[in-house]
Design a protein around this motif. Sequence first.
Motif, short mmCIF file in Angstrom:
data_model
loop_
_atom_site.label_atom_id
_atom_site.label_comp_id
_atom_site.label_asym_id
_atom_site.label_seq_id
_atom_site.Cartn_x
_atom_site.Cartn_y
_atom_site.Cartn_z
N ARG A 92 7.26 6.07 -4.80
CA ARG A 92 7.44 7.52 -4.57
C ARG A 92 7.74 7.83 -3.10
NH1 ARG A 92 3.54 7.94 -8.84
NH2 ARG A 92 1.80 7.66 -7.41
N CYS A 93 7.64 6.83 -2.22
CA CYS A 93 7.84 7.06 -0.77
C CYS A 93 9.25 7.61 -0.51
CB CYS A 93 7.64 5.75 -0.02
SG CYS A 93 7.92 5.89 1.75
N THR A 94 9.32 8.65 0.31
CA THR A 94 10.61 9.23 0.70
C THR A 94 10.99 8.86 2.14
OG1 THR A 94 9.58 11.22 1.56
CG2 THR A 94 10.21 11.26 -0.77
N ALA A 95 10.15 8.03 2.76
CA ALA A 95 10.36 7.63 4.17
C ALA A 95 10.32 8.84 5.11
CB ALA A 95 11.65 6.83 4.33
N CYS A 96 9.47 9.82 4.78
CA CYS A 96 9.41 11.03 5.62
C CYS A 96 8.70 10.79 6.95
CB CYS A 96 8.71 12.16 4.86
SG CYS A 96 6.94 11.86 4.62
N GLY A 97 7.82 9.78 7.01
CA GLY A 97 7.16 9.44 8.27
C GLY A 97 5.86 10.18 8.55
N ASP A 98 5.38 11.03 7.64
CA ASP A 98 4.15 11.78 7.91
C ASP A 98 2.94 10.85 8.05
OD1 ASP A 98 5.61 14.05 7.79
OD2 ASP A 98 4.88 14.75 5.83
N CYS A 99 2.96 9.74 7.32
CA CYS A 99 1.82 8.80 7.41
C CYS A 99 1.76 8.18 8.79
CB CYS A 99 1.94 7.72 6.33
SG CYS A 99 3.53 6.89 6.30
N ALA A 100 2.93 7.86 9.38
CA ALA A 100 2.95 7.28 10.72
C ALA A 100 2.40 8.27 11.73
CB ALA A 100 4.37 6.87 11.09
N ALA A 117 -2.26 12.39 4.47
CA ALA A 117 -1.06 12.97 5.10
C ALA A 117 0.17 12.88 4.20
CB ALA A 117 -0.78 12.23 6.41
N CYS A 118 0.11 12.06 3.17
CA CYS A 118 1.29 11.85 2.33
C CYS A 118 1.35 12.91 1.22
CB CYS A 118 1.27 10.45 1.72
SG CYS A 118 2.69 10.17 0.66
N LYS A 119 2.41 13.72 1.23
CA LYS A 119 2.56 14.81 0.24
C LYS A 119 3.04 14.27 -1.12
CE LYS A 119 5.46 17.26 2.91
NZ LYS A 119 5.40 16.84 4.32
N TYR A 120 3.46 13.03 -1.16
CA TYR A 120 4.12 12.53 -2.37
C TYR A 120 3.25 11.55 -3.17
CZ TYR A 120 7.97 14.57 0.16
OH TYR A 120 8.77 15.45 0.83
N ASP A 121 1.98 11.44 -2.77
CA ASP A 121 1.06 10.53 -3.45
C ASP A 121 1.62 9.11 -3.48
OD1 ASP A 121 -1.29 9.90 -4.70
OD2 ASP A 121 -0.55 10.35 -6.73
N ALA A 122 2.22 8.70 -2.35
CA ALA A 122 2.87 7.39 -2.30
C ALA A 122 1.97 6.31 -1.70
CB ALA A 122 4.17 7.49 -1.49
N VAL A 123 0.85 6.72 -1.07
CA VAL A 123 -0.02 5.72 -0.43
C VAL A 123 -1.05 5.24 -1.45
CG1 VAL A 123 -1.70 5.32 1.42
CG2 VAL A 123 0.34 6.72 1.86
N ASP A 124 -1.10 3.94 -1.67
CA ASP A 124 -2.00 3.34 -2.65
C ASP A 124 -2.92 2.34 -1.93
OD1 ASP A 124 -3.30 2.02 -4.63
OD2 ASP A 124 -1.51 1.29 -5.66
N HIS A 171 0.80 -1.22 0.00
CA HIS A 171 0.00 0.00 0.00
C HIS A 171 0.83 1.27 0.00
CE1 HIS A 171 -3.68 -2.24 0.18
NE2 HIS A 171 -3.27 -2.88 1.25
N VAL A 172 2.12 1.14 -0.33
CA VAL A 172 3.00 2.32 -0.47
C VAL A 172 3.84 2.08 -1.72
CG1 VAL A 172 4.90 3.62 0.55
CG2 VAL A 172 3.06 2.80 2.01
N ASN A 173 3.86 3.05 -2.62
CA ASN A 173 4.58 2.84 -3.87
C ASN A 173 6.00 3.45 -3.83
OD1 ASN A 173 4.40 5.62 -4.45
ND2 ASN A 173 2.37 5.36 -5.39
N ARG A 206 11.12 2.07 2.50
CA ARG A 206 9.75 2.37 2.09
C ARG A 206 8.78 1.92 3.18
NH1 ARG A 206 7.47 0.02 -3.48
NH2 ARG A 206 9.60 0.39 -4.15
N TYR A 207 7.82 2.77 3.51
CA TYR A 207 6.87 2.44 4.57
C TYR A 207 5.90 1.35 4.12
CZ TYR A 207 8.14 5.90 8.08
OH TYR A 207 8.80 6.59 9.07
N VAL A 208 5.16 0.82 5.10
CA VAL A 208 4.13 -0.20 4.88
C VAL A 208 2.87 0.29 5.58
CG1 VAL A 208 3.48 -2.62 5.27
CG2 VAL A 208 5.90 -2.00 5.05
S1 SF4 Z 1 3.99 9.97 4.14
FE1 SF4 Z 1 4.23 9.11 2.08
S2 SF4 Z 1 6.37 9.52 1.53
FE2 SF4 Z 1 6.19 9.85 3.75
S3 SF4 Z 1 6.76 7.85 4.64
FE3 SF4 Z 1 4.54 7.83 4.42
S4 SF4 Z 1 4.16 6.89 2.41
FE4 SF4 Z 1 6.30 7.49 2.47
#
Ligand code: SF4
Length: 434
Positions: free
Chosen positions: A113-121, A172-179, A109-111, A153-155
Motif C-alpha cells: 500500500r506504500c505510496t512513497a509519500c515519505g511521511d514515515c521518514a 505517521a503513515c496514512k495508508y496503513d502501509a507500515v507492518d 516492514h512496509v507493504n 516502496r520504503y523500508v
Molecule cells: S508513510 Fe506509508 S505510504 Fe508514505 S512512504 Fe512511508 S510507508 Fe509509504
Amino acid sequence: MPNSGSESGLLSQTILVVGGGIAQISAALEAAECGCDVVLVENGPTLGGRVSQLSRYFPKLCHPACGLEINYRRRKANPRVRVYTMAGVADVSGSRGNFTVTIKTTPRHVNARCTACGDCAAAAETEIPNPFNYGLDKIKAAYLPREHAFPQRYVIAPEVIGTEEADRIRAACKYDAVDLDEREATFELAIGAIIWATGWQPYDASRITAYSYDRSPDIITNVEMERLAHHGGPTIGKIARPSNGEDAKRVAMIQCAGSRDTNHLAYCSAICCLASLKHAAYVREQYADSIVDIYYIDIRAHDKLEAFYNRLRADPQVNFIKSKPGAIVVGDDGRPHVCGEDTVTNEIYERGYDLVVLATGMQPSAAEGYTPPVALARDDYGFIVPDGVDDDGMFSAGVAGGPFDVSSSVQSATAAALRAIQVVRGSISTVATE
Ligand code: SF4
Ligand SMILES: Cc1cc2nc3c(=O)[nH]c(=O)nc-3n(C[C@H](O)[C@H](O)[C@H](O)COP(=O)(O)OP(=O)(O)OC[C@H]3O[C@@H](n4cnc5c(N)ncnc54)[C@H](O)[C@@H]3O)c2cc1C
Ligand code: SF4
C-alpha cells in the motif's frame, strides 16, 4: 502458494533468476519474452544492483538510470516475470527440470500500500549509515532505498523495530502501509532451471594495510568515488574531500589496489583501469585547474574503449605514472601521501593529494559472505563457471561468472537465458562442454 509446482515426471516451465542486477534483469526479460515464466529473487530492497550505484557508465558516460529504466518498462509490460525483493534462496533440492527451491524473505516492514509519500521518514529520528552510498552519509531509519527504486516502496530499518519510534513511524503513515509485525517467511517453488546472477562486491580495501584506507577519510575506493560524483551521493555530486568538504583538485588513482596480488585478489578485474579513467574524467570536468595522477602497472583498456583512454592520455593535466605505490601514509599536513618508485625514471617519490582513490577489484558475491545452498562449480576465485561435464540446469550470468563490464554481463545473461529456456523446454539433455 506462489507457484503451482511441477507434476511428477514433467519439467517445470519456470526459470528462477537469483540476484537483481543488470545481468539478472536482462536474463529474466529475455526468458520471459520467449514465453517462459520467470521468478526473480533479489536480496536487497530494490532491483538494479551495483550499476544503479554508478554515477555514469562507459563507454558513453551516460547515466545508468537510462539502461535500467528501459528494462523496468519491459518488465512492467511482461506479466510472466514475478519479482521478490528482500528475498534469497534458502534451499535447493531435486535436479535439472525439477528443482524444489525454498525462498526466504526478510521483513521490509512496509507493504504494497506504500505510496512513497515519505511521511514515515519525516517521523523517524534515528539515522543509519546509508548502504546505497557505501556508508559515506546517513539516512533516516525509514527510507526509500534510492531514487528510482524498484519497487517504489520504503523500508523500515531493523534498528528501530520494537521501539516507541517505530510506533510513531507507523502512526505517521496514512495508508496503513507500515507492518511492524512482519517476520521472516519461507515458501517453496517448483523450478526447471536456475540462473545465478549474484554479482560482486568490492574487495575490502582495509585489508591492504599499506594503503591506510582506515586511517584517512580522504582515501576512498573506486565505488565510493562513483557515489561522490553522483547527484544523489553524499555531496550532491561535488567531488570533495570527505574530511573537510573542500574541493578535491589534486587526485591520485591507485590501480590494481589489491588486484593481481596473490595476497589479495590474484586476478585482473578487467574494468578498474577503465573505471579510473572515467573517474579522472569526472574530476577534470568538474575542476578546470585539477590534476589527476594515475599510478599503474599496465593500463588494461579493452579494444572498444581505446579511444576513451587516448582522450585522457592527451590531457596534459592527467599524468600516467608507471609505478605500484609501496605505501600511502597520512602526512604532517593531514593529507594522504602516496609513496613509491617510478619504474620508468627510477625517481623515489612522496606526493600529497586532496583525495586518493583505490581502484579495488570486483570479488564474486559467491566467494565471500554468501554460500549458495547448492553445489556449484566455481573457479579458484569463486566465480561460478560451467563444470565442463554436465549441464545441471544451473547457469551463471554477469559478474557472478567473471569480472565483466555491463555489456559483457548482458551478453552472458542472454546466453544463460537461452540455455535455461532449452532446459525447461526439454530441448537439451546432459551435454558435454569444453
Ligand atoms: S508513510 Fe506509508 S505510504 Fe508514505 S512512504 Fe512511508 S510507508 Fe509509504
Ligand atoms: C568502480 C566501478 C565502476 C564501474 N563502471 C562501469 C562502467 O562505467 N561501465 C560498465 O560497463 N561497467 C562498469 N563497472 C562494472 C559493472 O558494475 C558490472 O559489470 C555490473 O555491476 C555487473 O552486473 P551484475 O548484475 O552481474 O552484478 P551486480 O551489479 O553486483 O548485481 C547483483 C545483484 O544480485 C544481488 N544478490 C547478490 N547475492 C544475492 C543472493 N544471494 N540472493 C539474491 N540476490 C543477491 C545483489 O544485491 C545485486 O542486486 C564498474 C565496476 C566498478 C568496480
Ligand atoms: S583492470 Fe587495471 S587496475 Fe584493474 S586489476 Fe586489471 S590492470 Fe589492475
